[in-house]
Enzyme design. Structure first.
Site, PDB file in Angstrom:
ATOM      1  N   ARG A  48     -15.077   4.568  38.602  1.00  0.00           N
ATOM      2  CA  ARG A  48     -15.596   3.234  38.948  1.00  0.00           C
ATOM      3  C   ARG A  48     -14.521   2.151  38.776  1.00  0.00           C
ATOM      4  O   ARG A  48     -13.657   2.256  37.910  1.00  0.00           O
ATOM      5  CB  ARG A  48     -16.856   2.944  38.117  1.00  0.00           C
ATOM      6  CG  ARG A  48     -17.975   3.905  38.518  1.00  0.00           C
ATOM      7  CD  ARG A  48     -19.218   3.715  37.729  1.00  0.00           C
ATOM      8  NE  ARG A  48     -19.841   2.428  37.951  1.00  0.00           N
ATOM      9  CZ  ARG A  48     -20.896   1.991  37.276  1.00  0.00           C
ATOM     10  NH1 ARG A  48     -21.437   2.752  36.327  1.00  0.00           N
ATOM     11  NH2 ARG A  48     -21.415   0.821  37.531  1.00  0.00           N
TER      12      ARG A  48
ATOM     13  N   GLN B 226     -21.789  -8.032  34.838  1.00  0.00           N
ATOM     14  CA  GLN B 226     -20.845  -7.341  33.958  1.00  0.00           C
ATOM     15  C   GLN B 226     -19.521  -8.099  33.901  1.00  0.00           C
ATOM     16  O   GLN B 226     -18.941  -8.277  32.833  1.00  0.00           O
ATOM     17  CB  GLN B 226     -20.632  -5.905  34.441  1.00  0.00           C
ATOM     18  CG  GLN B 226     -21.900  -5.065  34.319  1.00  0.00           C
ATOM     19  CD  GLN B 226     -21.707  -3.629  34.745  1.00  0.00           C
ATOM     20  OE1 GLN B 226     -20.675  -3.271  35.309  1.00  0.00           O
ATOM     21  NE2 GLN B 226     -22.706  -2.805  34.494  1.00  0.00           N
TER      22      GLN B 226
ATOM     23  N   ASP C  40     -30.272  -2.885  40.953  1.00  0.00           N
ATOM     24  CA  ASP C  40     -30.551  -1.539  40.446  1.00  0.00           C
ATOM     25  C   ASP C  40     -31.856  -0.967  41.016  1.00  0.00           C
ATOM     26  O   ASP C  40     -32.121   0.230  40.874  1.00  0.00           O
ATOM     27  CB  ASP C  40     -30.630  -1.549  38.914  1.00  0.00           C
ATOM     28  CG  ASP C  40     -29.270  -1.832  38.294  1.00  0.00           C
ATOM     29  OD1 ASP C  40     -28.244  -1.618  38.968  1.00  0.00           O
ATOM     30  OD2 ASP C  40     -29.228  -2.282  37.133  1.00  0.00           O
TER      31      ASP C  40
ATOM     32  N   GLY D 140     -21.032   1.703  32.620  1.00  0.00           N
ATOM     33  CA  GLY D 140     -20.193   0.625  33.149  1.00  0.00           C
ATOM     34  C   GLY D 140     -20.371  -0.653  32.342  1.00  0.00           C
ATOM     35  O   GLY D 140     -19.400  -1.393  32.097  1.00  0.00           O
TER      36      GLY D 140
ATOM     37  N   LYS E 143     -32.230  -2.109  29.067  1.00  0.00           N
ATOM     38  CA  LYS E 143     -30.895  -1.546  28.799  1.00  0.00           C
ATOM     39  C   LYS E 143     -29.857  -2.664  28.681  1.00  0.00           C
ATOM     40  O   LYS E 143     -29.049  -2.670  27.751  1.00  0.00           O
ATOM     41  CB  LYS E 143     -30.542  -0.580  29.934  1.00  0.00           C
ATOM     42  CG  LYS E 143     -29.176   0.035  29.870  1.00  0.00           C
ATOM     43  CD  LYS E 143     -29.097   1.254  30.763  1.00  0.00           C
ATOM     44  CE  LYS E 143     -28.773   0.956  32.201  1.00  0.00           C
ATOM     45  NZ  LYS E 143     -27.369   0.578  32.454  1.00  0.00           N
TER      46      LYS E 143
HETATM   47  C1  S3P Z   1     -25.668  -4.873  34.418  1.00  0.00           C
HETATM   48  C2  S3P Z   1     -25.294  -5.500  35.575  1.00  0.00           C
HETATM   49  C3  S3P Z   1     -25.369  -4.902  36.914  1.00  0.00           C
HETATM   50  C4  S3P Z   1     -26.275  -3.664  36.924  1.00  0.00           C
HETATM   51  C5  S3P Z   1     -26.036  -2.777  35.749  1.00  0.00           C
HETATM   52  C6  S3P Z   1     -26.247  -3.519  34.443  1.00  0.00           C
HETATM   53  C7  S3P Z   1     -25.517  -5.561  33.132  1.00  0.00           C
HETATM   54  O1  S3P Z   1     -24.076  -4.525  37.321  1.00  0.00           O
HETATM   55  O2  S3P Z   1     -26.094  -2.940  38.119  1.00  0.00           O
HETATM   56  O3  S3P Z   1     -26.926  -1.666  35.782  1.00  0.00           O
HETATM   57  O4  S3P Z   1     -26.130  -5.142  32.137  1.00  0.00           O
HETATM   58  O5  S3P Z   1     -24.784  -6.554  33.090  1.00  0.00           O
HETATM   59  P1  S3P Z   1     -23.098  -5.594  38.050  1.00  0.00           P
HETATM   60  O6  S3P Z   1     -23.110  -6.801  37.240  1.00  0.00           O
HETATM   61  O7  S3P Z   1     -21.752  -4.962  38.085  1.00  0.00           O
HETATM   62  O8  S3P Z   1     -23.684  -5.764  39.408  1.00  0.00           O
END
Ligand code: S3P
Length: 424
Positions: free
Chosen positions: A120, A165, A311, A92, A21
């Site tokens: 969030r 993220q 995750d 998110g 993903k």
């Molecule tokens: C993700 C980063 C993670 C993860 C999310 C996907 C990404 O979040 O929990 O499912 O694709 O960058 P955080 O970076 O906020 O921890």
């Protein structure tokens, strides 16, 4: 939708894990920002990545869907204003990464999301982007947000939490900013953005937990996406706890910033064999053989482990229920900010089926081994990873369980149940 799950005698055979993903989101975004034509093979069919895809179509990028897993993106690297709000749905990753991209455009945008996403926290990206010169309006740092596109300048940002993220949002803003952008992480989080930026020709350097990017023009390249280790994790745990199981999980991305689950399984005494190591579009990938193990031991999971398996923590709780002794999860307070409060919701629901689990402010403690009795209705809280973790627990419960809101598995892994059926 209420899903019933019964005990399974054993799991065997072979499955192929669908696309990652996180990498799928980045492939759509970066191919849209690159100049030229890219074919993306093995894209995730989850609803989160569909949200990203629709947004880039809305921003004027030509995206042709060749089949259900292949798309072609033709772009001149420029985005167009959308007069309608951009709907990130439940995602998110979509919200936080596109915020960085949109902050530096010469037009305004509005981002909206569903009920869960609207709760969030977005301050974590609004704050650094504002330091780069962005103008973002929100009520209390939540969606909906309005981004007034501006010329941005690079910054050096020391991140208070390890978050891929947030890191990615800043780097994507830095692509189109004036001067260099440096991000420093307390612990290394997933580095798919950095790898893909490099793959597409960006001027980016990583040294320990410090990443520096200079404004760059990206060149289109075909991208093939490896399978999602976070999806594979449900099967790794199922194979370790369902007696007599022995099967192969094919095409799993094993980027070291994501393999915390494999390290923890080894720390607990579980056996996994990593076969056919290879590289796909700059990302390491392998097949994994998993076998039932009745000698698992509890362990501590904390600090730099956390971003490498954030995750996977809900399904690790299920695994820990079948390990002797205590498994202690610490420093995972950010789990409360995911699609649900994953600490509170996980503990509430697993207690119903006989898991000995205790909530702590920054994680949870599981004491094993417990016989799981089942005979309960579990709430998914519309959280895809909770729904799938409960399903895995259901495979070893004495009596049938039901899971409310199981359709939310569509967010990351619509193929989940079909693949379980394949190895039953
Ligand atoms: C993700 C980063 C993670 C993860 C999310 C996907 C990404 O979040 O929990 O499912 O694709 O960058 P955080 O970076 O906020 O921890």
């Amino acid at each position: 939708m209420l899903k019933k799950v019964c005990k399974s005698e054993s799991l065997s055979g072979e499955i192929t894990i669908p696309a990652d993903k996180s990498i799928s989101h980045r492939a759509i975004m970066l191919a849209s920002l690159a100049n030229g034509k890219s074919t993306i093979k093995n894209l995730s069919s989850g609803a989160d990545c569909r949200s990203t895809l629709s947004i880039f179509k809305q921003l004027g990028v030509e995206i042709n869907e060749i089949d259900d897993k292949t798309i072609e993106i033709i772009s001149n690297g420029k985005l167009n204003k959308s007069y309608l709000p951009l709907d990130a749905g439940n995602s998110g990753t979509t919200t936080r990464l596109i915020s960085g991209i949109l902050a530096g455009q010469n037009f305004d945008s509005e981002i909206i999301g569903d009920e869960s996403l609207s709760k969030r926290p977005m301050k974590r990206v609004i704050l650094p982007l504002t330091q780069m010169g962005a103008r973002i309006d929100s009520i209390d740092n939540h969606l909906p947000i309005t981004i007034h596109g501006q010329k941005l300048h690079g910054i050096t940002y020391k991140m208070p939490i390890a978050s891929a993220q947030v890191k990615s949002s800043i780097l994507l803003a830095g692509l189109n900013a004036e001067g260099q952008t440096t991000v420093i992480e307390p612990y290394q989080s997933r580095n798919h953005t950095e790898l893909m930026l490099k793959y597409l020709g960006a001027d980016i350097l990583t040294y320990n937990n410090e990443i520096t990017l200079s404004p760059s023009i990206l060149t289109s390249k075909d991208i093939e996406i490896a399978g999602d280790i976070s999806s594979a994790a449900f099967f790794m745990v199922a194979g370790l706890i369902v007696p007599n199981s022995d099967f192969i999980i094919k095409n799993v991305g094993i980027n070291p910033t994501r393999t915390g689950i494999i390290d923890i399984i080894k720390r607990m005494g579980g056996g996994l064999s990593i076969l056919n190591n290879r590289i796909i579009s700059g990302e390491p990938c392998a097949d994994i053989q998993v076998k039932y193990n009745d000698t698992l031991k509890g362990c501590e999971i904390s600090g730099e482990d956390i971003p490498r398996l954030i995750d996977e923590l809900p399904v690790i709780a299920v695994l820990a229920s079948q390990a002797d002794g205590e498994t202690i999860i610490k420093n995972a307070e950010d789990l409360r900010n995911k699609e649900s409060d994953r600490i509170k919701c996980l503990v509430t629901e697993l207690l119903k089926i006989g898991v000995d689990i205790e909530e702590t402010p920054d994680g949870f403690i599981v004491r094993g081994k417990s016989k799981l009795k089942g005979n309960a209705e579990l709430e998914s809280y519309n959280d895809h990873r909770l729904a799938m973790s409960f399903y895995v627990a259901g495979l070893i419960c004495e009596k049938e369980i039901s899971i409310n809101g199981f359709e939310w598995t569509k967010i990351s892994f619509p193929e989940f149940e079909e693949l379980v059926e394949k190895i039953k």
